[in-house]
Motif scaffolding. Structure first.
Motif, mmCIF file in Angstrom:
data_model
loop_
_atom_site.group_PDB
_atom_site.id
_atom_site.type_symbol
_atom_site.label_atom_id
_atom_site.label_comp_id
_atom_site.label_asym_id
_atom_site.label_seq_id
_atom_site.Cartn_x
_atom_site.Cartn_y
_atom_site.Cartn_z
ATOM 1 N N ARG A 55 0.505 -0.879 -0.308
ATOM 2 C CA ARG A 55 -0.296 0.146 0.031
ATOM 3 C C ARG A 55 1.535 1.521 0.286
ATOM 4 O O ARG A 55 1.956 1.251 0.461
ATOM 5 C CB ARG A 55 -1.271 0.220 1.626
ATOM 6 N N ARG A 56 0.756 2.170 -0.910
ATOM 7 C CA ARG A 56 1.105 3.463 -1.032
ATOM 8 C C ARG A 56 0.478 4.310 -0.755
ATOM 9 O O ARG A 56 -0.846 4.766 -1.947
ATOM 10 C CB ARG A 56 2.187 3.282 -2.645
ATOM 11 N N LYS A 57 0.822 5.437 0.145
ATOM 12 C CA LYS A 57 -0.157 6.448 0.518
ATOM 13 C C LYS A 57 0.014 7.543 -0.765
ATOM 14 O O LYS A 57 1.427 7.689 -1.323
ATOM 15 C CB LYS A 57 0.503 7.304 1.725
ATOM 16 N N HIS A 58 -1.678 8.080 -1.375
ATOM 17 C CA HIS A 58 -1.281 9.571 -2.095
ATOM 18 C C HIS A 58 -2.074 10.308 -1.534
ATOM 19 O O HIS A 58 -2.815 10.497 -1.032
ATOM 20 C CB HIS A 58 -1.382 8.180 -3.800
ATOM 21 N N PRO A 59 -1.145 11.021 -2.594
ATOM 22 C CA PRO A 59 -2.062 12.188 -1.798
ATOM 23 C C PRO A 59 -3.903 12.885 -2.173
ATOM 24 O O PRO A 59 -2.967 12.865 -3.785
ATOM 25 C CB PRO A 59 -1.367 14.304 -2.210
ATOM 26 N N ALA A 60 -4.704 13.231 -1.917
ATOM 27 C CA ALA A 60 -6.112 12.995 -2.539
ATOM 28 C C ALA A 60 -6.206 14.403 -4.024
ATOM 29 O O ALA A 60 -6.322 14.301 -4.900
ATOM 30 C CB ALA A 60 -7.244 13.407 -1.014
ATOM 31 N N GLU A 61 -5.291 15.203 -3.952
ATOM 32 C CA GLU A 61 -5.629 15.908 -4.683
ATOM 33 C C GLU A 61 -4.797 16.023 -6.043
ATOM 34 O O GLU A 61 -5.046 16.963 -6.861
ATOM 35 C CB GLU A 61 -5.024 17.559 -4.326
ATOM 36 N N ASP A 62 -4.180 15.163 -6.060
ATOM 37 C CA ASP A 62 -2.761 14.779 -7.471
ATOM 38 C C ASP A 62 -3.149 13.553 -8.312
ATOM 39 O O ASP A 62 -3.378 12.770 -7.097
ATOM 40 C CB ASP A 62 -1.385 14.118 -6.757
ATOM 41 N N PRO A 63 -3.778 13.294 -9.130
ATOM 42 C CA PRO A 63 -4.565 12.457 -10.216
ATOM 43 C C PRO A 63 -2.956 10.763 -9.846
ATOM 44 O O PRO A 63 -1.904 11.750 -9.165
ATOM 45 C CB PRO A 63 -4.520 12.585 -11.447
ATOM 46 N N VAL A 64 -3.059 10.147 -10.026
ATOM 47 C CA VAL A 64 -2.272 8.817 -9.433
ATOM 48 C C VAL A 64 -2.635 8.414 -11.355
ATOM 49 O O VAL A 64 -3.397 8.583 -12.356
ATOM 50 C CB VAL A 64 -3.057 8.079 -9.160
ATOM 51 N N ARG A 65 -1.443 9.140 -12.083
ATOM 52 C CA ARG A 65 -1.236 8.248 -13.565
ATOM 53 C C ARG A 65 -0.318 7.593 -13.793
ATOM 54 O O ARG A 65 0.666 6.720 -13.280
ATOM 55 C CB ARG A 65 -0.113 9.970 -14.542
ATOM 56 N N LEU A 66 -1.047 6.667 -14.363
ATOM 57 C CA LEU A 66 -0.218 5.412 -14.456
ATOM 58 C C LEU A 66 0.282 5.304 -16.258
ATOM 59 O O LEU A 66 -0.893 5.456 -17.233
ATOM 60 C CB LEU A 66 -1.306 4.038 -15.083
ATOM 61 N N GLY A 67 0.985 4.703 -16.875
ATOM 62 C CA GLY A 67 1.339 5.069 -18.408
ATOM 63 C C GLY A 67 2.644 4.093 -18.072
ATOM 64 O O GLY A 67 3.097 3.693 -17.261
ATOM 65 N N ARG A 68 3.681 4.340 -19.479
ATOM 66 C CA ARG A 68 5.181 3.511 -19.780
ATOM 67 C C ARG A 68 5.922 4.438 -19.520
ATOM 68 O O ARG A 68 7.188 3.635 -19.057
ATOM 69 C CB ARG A 68 5.304 2.578 -20.986
#
Length: 200
Positions: A39-52
């Protein structure tokens, strides 16, 4: 006075569980850059981007068929609910992203239900989220599925071909195309080949 009375109650964080599946994933090589089962904590205001692209994205897939920036998951809230909600946005100019069978074109966004099947190319992502009460952050946890979630959910097989954002269709000359796990109709191919023999 009891010392525990002065300690703030720890907030329970919302967790996005992202389970990935690909028909050719036996080696798990595409997932080597992901923090699997952690589990990784992530700030709610930042989008989680997925790509290469590991520089431009929060999390990266080691696969040249994936777009440099494939998709983004964004947390948000509404006035009518205290729960943290999520949306998905297609960041790929070349490839489509589908959410529970509905296609998203470039920069289109859709709200994620509590259980969502997202597909791009031949990747399938089953996303579940457990609600918490923390407002400033949430957790992300990646895992790998051994069985296609689209079969379990009764969603049809994807019919889109993954294309890299920075290249053209010619990149398939150096990388063999991925095959769809669905049935192939061979009659037309055989008929075409036999006709071309007679014509030549």
């Amino acid at each position: 006075m009891d010392a525990t009375q002065n300690v703030e109650t720890e907030e329970l964080m919302t967790c996005l569980q992202i389970q990935l599946y690909h028909p050719l994933q036996a080696s798990r090589a595409p997932y080597r850059l992901l923090p699997l089962d952690t589990r990784r904590k992530h700030p709610a205001e930042d989008p989680v981007r997925l790509g290469r692209d590991a520089q431009a994205c929060t999390f990266a897939l080691a696969d040249p068929r994936v777009s440099r920036k494939q998709l983004a998951l964004q947390a948000y809230r509404t006035a009518s609910s205290s729960d943290m909600l999520f949306s998905v946005q297609n960041l790929s100019q070349k490839g489509r992203v589908t959410v529970n069978g509905s296609a998203l074109e470039y920069l289109e966004r859709a709200q994620l239900p509590e259980k969502a099947l997202i597909r791009f190319g031949e990747y399938e992502m089953l996303i579940l989220h457990d609600n918490g009460d923390a407002k400033g952050s949430f957790e992300v946890e990646f895992g790998v599925l051994t069985v296609s979630p689209s079969r379990e959910m009764g969603v049809g097989t994807p019919n889109t071909t993954p294309v890299m954002e920075s290249g053209s269709d010619n990149f398939n000359n150096s990388i063999p195309p991925l095959r769809s796990p669905g049935p192939m109709e061979m009659d037309e191919t055989v008929m075409y080949q036999s006709c071309s023999v007679f014509l030549s």
